[in-house]
Design a protein around this motif. Structure first.
Motif, PDB file in Angstrom:
ATOM      1  N   HIS A 125      23.284  31.255   4.168  1.00  0.00           N
ATOM      2  CA  HIS A 125      22.019  30.986   4.956  1.00  0.00           C
ATOM      3  C   HIS A 125      20.771  31.637   4.275  1.00  0.00           C
ATOM      4  CE1 HIS A 125      24.017  29.083   8.120  1.00  0.00           C
ATOM      5  NE2 HIS A 125      24.877  29.954   8.310  1.00  0.00           N
ATOM      6  N   ARG A 126      21.335  32.347   2.958  1.00  0.00           N
ATOM      7  CA  ARG A 126      20.325  32.986   2.272  1.00  0.00           C
ATOM      8  C   ARG A 126      19.404  34.057   3.148  1.00  0.00           C
ATOM      9  NH1 ARG A 126      20.292  33.109  -2.945  1.00  0.00           N
ATOM     10  NH2 ARG A 126      17.864  33.561  -2.938  1.00  0.00           N
ATOM     11  N   GLY A 127      20.243  35.162   3.249  1.00  0.00           N
ATOM     12  CA  GLY A 127      19.589  36.504   3.970  1.00  0.00           C
ATOM     13  C   GLY A 127      20.523  37.603   3.688  1.00  0.00           C
ATOM     14  N   PHE A 128      20.070  38.682   4.143  1.00  0.00           N
ATOM     15  CA  PHE A 128      20.878  39.897   3.996  1.00  0.00           C
ATOM     16  C   PHE A 128      20.482  40.847   5.038  1.00  0.00           C
ATOM     17  CE2 PHE A 128      17.305  40.714   0.791  1.00  0.00           C
ATOM     18  CZ  PHE A 128      17.377  42.152   0.777  1.00  0.00           C
ATOM     19  N   MET A 129      21.014  41.831   5.102  1.00  0.00           N
ATOM     20  CA  MET A 129      20.723  43.058   5.972  1.00  0.00           C
ATOM     21  C   MET A 129      21.129  44.415   4.990  1.00  0.00           C
ATOM     22  SD  MET A 129      22.455  42.225   9.686  1.00  0.00           S
ATOM     23  CE  MET A 129      24.000  42.456   9.162  1.00  0.00           C
ATOM     24  N   LEU A 130      20.497  45.384   5.516  1.00  0.00           N
ATOM     25  CA  LEU A 130      20.610  46.718   5.071  1.00  0.00           C
ATOM     26  C   LEU A 130      20.913  47.628   6.138  1.00  0.00           C
ATOM     27  CD1 LEU A 130      17.816  47.564   2.578  1.00  0.00           C
ATOM     28  CD2 LEU A 130      20.181  46.970   2.080  1.00  0.00           C
ATOM     29  N   ASP A 150      10.706  31.056   7.610  1.00  0.00           N
ATOM     30  CA  ASP A 150      11.228  29.861   8.860  1.00  0.00           C
ATOM     31  C   ASP A 150      12.848  30.114   8.594  1.00  0.00           C
ATOM     32  OD1 ASP A 150      11.682  28.279  10.708  1.00  0.00           O
ATOM     33  OD2 ASP A 150      11.265  26.528   9.322  1.00  0.00           O
ATOM     34  N   ILE A 151      13.464  30.976   9.303  1.00  0.00           N
ATOM     35  CA  ILE A 151      15.024  31.320   9.149  1.00  0.00           C
ATOM     36  C   ILE A 151      15.720  30.219  10.121  1.00  0.00           C
ATOM     37  CG2 ILE A 151      14.599  33.595   8.328  1.00  0.00           C
ATOM     38  CD1 ILE A 151      15.540  34.447  10.976  1.00  0.00           C
ATOM     39  N   ALA A 152      16.864  30.083   9.294  1.00  0.00           N
ATOM     40  CA  ALA A 152      17.796  29.004  10.212  1.00  0.00           C
ATOM     41  C   ALA A 152      18.447  30.029  11.567  1.00  0.00           C
ATOM     42  CB  ALA A 152      18.990  29.025   9.229  1.00  0.00           C
ATOM     43  N   PRO A 153      18.593  29.372  12.395  1.00  0.00           N
ATOM     44  CA  PRO A 153      19.133  29.792  13.935  1.00  0.00           C
ATOM     45  C   PRO A 153      20.415  30.566  13.463  1.00  0.00           C
ATOM     46  CG  PRO A 153      18.262  27.582  14.440  1.00  0.00           C
ATOM     47  CD  PRO A 153      18.272  27.734  12.772  1.00  0.00           C
ATOM     48  N   THR A 176       8.340  41.028  12.158  1.00  0.00           N
ATOM     49  CA  THR A 176       6.994  41.006  11.433  1.00  0.00           C
ATOM     50  C   THR A 176       6.490  39.805  11.966  1.00  0.00           C
ATOM     51  OG1 THR A 176       8.324  39.986   9.405  1.00  0.00           O
ATOM     52  CG2 THR A 176       7.713  42.355   9.381  1.00  0.00           C
ATOM     53  N   ASP A 177       5.299  39.573  11.505  1.00  0.00           N
ATOM     54  CA  ASP A 177       4.311  38.203  11.866  1.00  0.00           C
ATOM     55  C   ASP A 177       3.791  37.763  10.290  1.00  0.00           C
ATOM     56  OD1 ASP A 177       3.034  36.028  12.888  1.00  0.00           O
ATOM     57  OD2 ASP A 177       1.931  37.348  14.499  1.00  0.00           O
ATOM     58  N   TRP A 178       4.343  36.727   9.908  1.00  0.00           N
ATOM     59  CA  TRP A 178       3.932  36.304   8.645  1.00  0.00           C
ATOM     60  C   TRP A 178       2.486  35.681   8.884  1.00  0.00           C
ATOM     61  CZ3 TRP A 178       4.382  36.573   3.846  1.00  0.00           C
ATOM     62  CH2 TRP A 178       3.790  35.739   2.781  1.00  0.00           C
ATOM     63  N   LYS A 179       1.898  35.451  10.031  1.00  0.00           N
ATOM     64  CA  LYS A 179       0.781  34.866  10.057  1.00  0.00           C
ATOM     65  C   LYS A 179      -0.173  35.933   9.872  1.00  0.00           C
ATOM     66  CE  LYS A 179       1.835  31.497  13.517  1.00  0.00           C
ATOM     67  NZ  LYS A 179       1.617  30.967  14.956  1.00  0.00           N
ATOM     68  N   LYS A 180       0.128  37.207   9.835  1.00  0.00           N
ATOM     69  CA  LYS A 180      -0.708  38.271   9.599  1.00  0.00           C
ATOM     70  C   LYS A 180      -0.723  38.762   8.171  1.00  0.00           C
ATOM     71  CE  LYS A 180      -0.736  40.050  14.401  1.00  0.00           C
ATOM     72  NZ  LYS A 180      -0.189  41.015  15.410  1.00  0.00           N
ATOM     73  N   ASP A 181       0.055  38.271   7.314  1.00  0.00           N
ATOM     74  CA  ASP A 181       0.094  38.587   5.860  1.00  0.00           C
ATOM     75  C   ASP A 181      -1.385  38.490   5.087  1.00  0.00           C
ATOM     76  OD1 ASP A 181       1.331  38.812   2.982  1.00  0.00           O
ATOM     77  OD2 ASP A 181       0.573  36.658   3.188  1.00  0.00           O
ATOM     78  N   VAL A 182      -1.513  39.476   4.465  1.00  0.00           N
ATOM     79  CA  VAL A 182      -2.846  39.523   3.765  1.00  0.00           C
ATOM     80  C   VAL A 182      -2.628  39.727   2.237  1.00  0.00           C
ATOM     81  CG1 VAL A 182      -4.346  40.055   5.575  1.00  0.00           C
ATOM     82  CG2 VAL A 182      -3.384  41.786   4.046  1.00  0.00           C
TER      83      VAL A 182
END
Length: 201
Positions: A125-130, A150-153, A176-182
């Motif tokens: 699913h193309r993700g990772f954790m630390l 937009d991650i997979a469920p 986080t909120d990607w809409k707030k990215d500057v």
């Protein structure tokens, strides 16, 4: 002082050796060349579940973050170049992370002290954790990253399951909120610089 998410996660606390069997789904996976090649590229910080109050408050200031991993298979390092939006401001940072292949961990030095975090990848699913401080219930935590916002469920459920397995509640997760990215525009301006760094002299 502006906090850089990945560096904060890796610098929180020295990771205690996770011998507890219930952490087996989070720790103990060796890092191979295939893992490092898979990690190469752009990633988005999605969220964290943190018990340490000080760091939890710091992470709440991070509105969005994305970064690039450029692994070096020869010297077992990863060049980290990140763009973080914090308090409506974009900050760029670059550093190197160490790779401990057999332990399945990433690390960074802060002075003479090495701080370590376990890496858990979800290739499908193309993700990772630390994961860090797993044996310290007052300070343990997980951070979660994906190759798109937009991650997979199924990927989100992997993270939630890991959070629950540590005895934490979903309400403890700070997203986080990607809409707030500057940072996107700044990243475009720095792209030639980033590529030059990757290619070397």
């Amino acid at each position: 002082m502006v906090l850089h998410m990945v560096l904060v996660i890796l610098s929180l606390l020295p990771l205690l050796e996770a011998q507890n069997p219930e952490h087996a789904n989070i720790t103990g996976t060796a890092i191979t060349n295939d893992t490092l090649i898979w990690l190469s590229g752009k990633w988005f910080y999605i969220g964290s579940a943190l018990r340490n109050l000080e760091f939890k408050q710091a992470v709440q200031k991070i509105q969005a973050e994305y970064f690039y991993f450029t692994p070096n298979l020869t010297d077992n390092t990863i060049l980290l170049q990140e763009y973080q939006t914090s308090e409506d401001r974009c900050v760029f940072n670059s550093t190197k992370l160490g790779v401990q292949r057999e332990n399945g961990t990433l690390s960074k030095f802060e002075g003479a002290v090495e701080h370590v975090a376990h890496l858990k990848v979800f290739m499908k699913h193309r993700g990772f954790m630390l994961a860090f401080a797993l044996e310290d219930k007052k300070n343990l935590g997980l951070s979660f990253y994906a190759n798109k916002t937009d991650i997979a469920p199924e990927l989100l459920e992997e993270f939630l399951e890991a959070v629950r397995s540590l005895g934490m509640d979903e309400s403890e997760i700070i997203y986080t909120d990607w809409k707030k990215d500057v940072c996107s525009q700044q990243q475009k301006q720095r792209e030639p610089e980033r590529k030059k760094t990757e290619e070397g002299p």
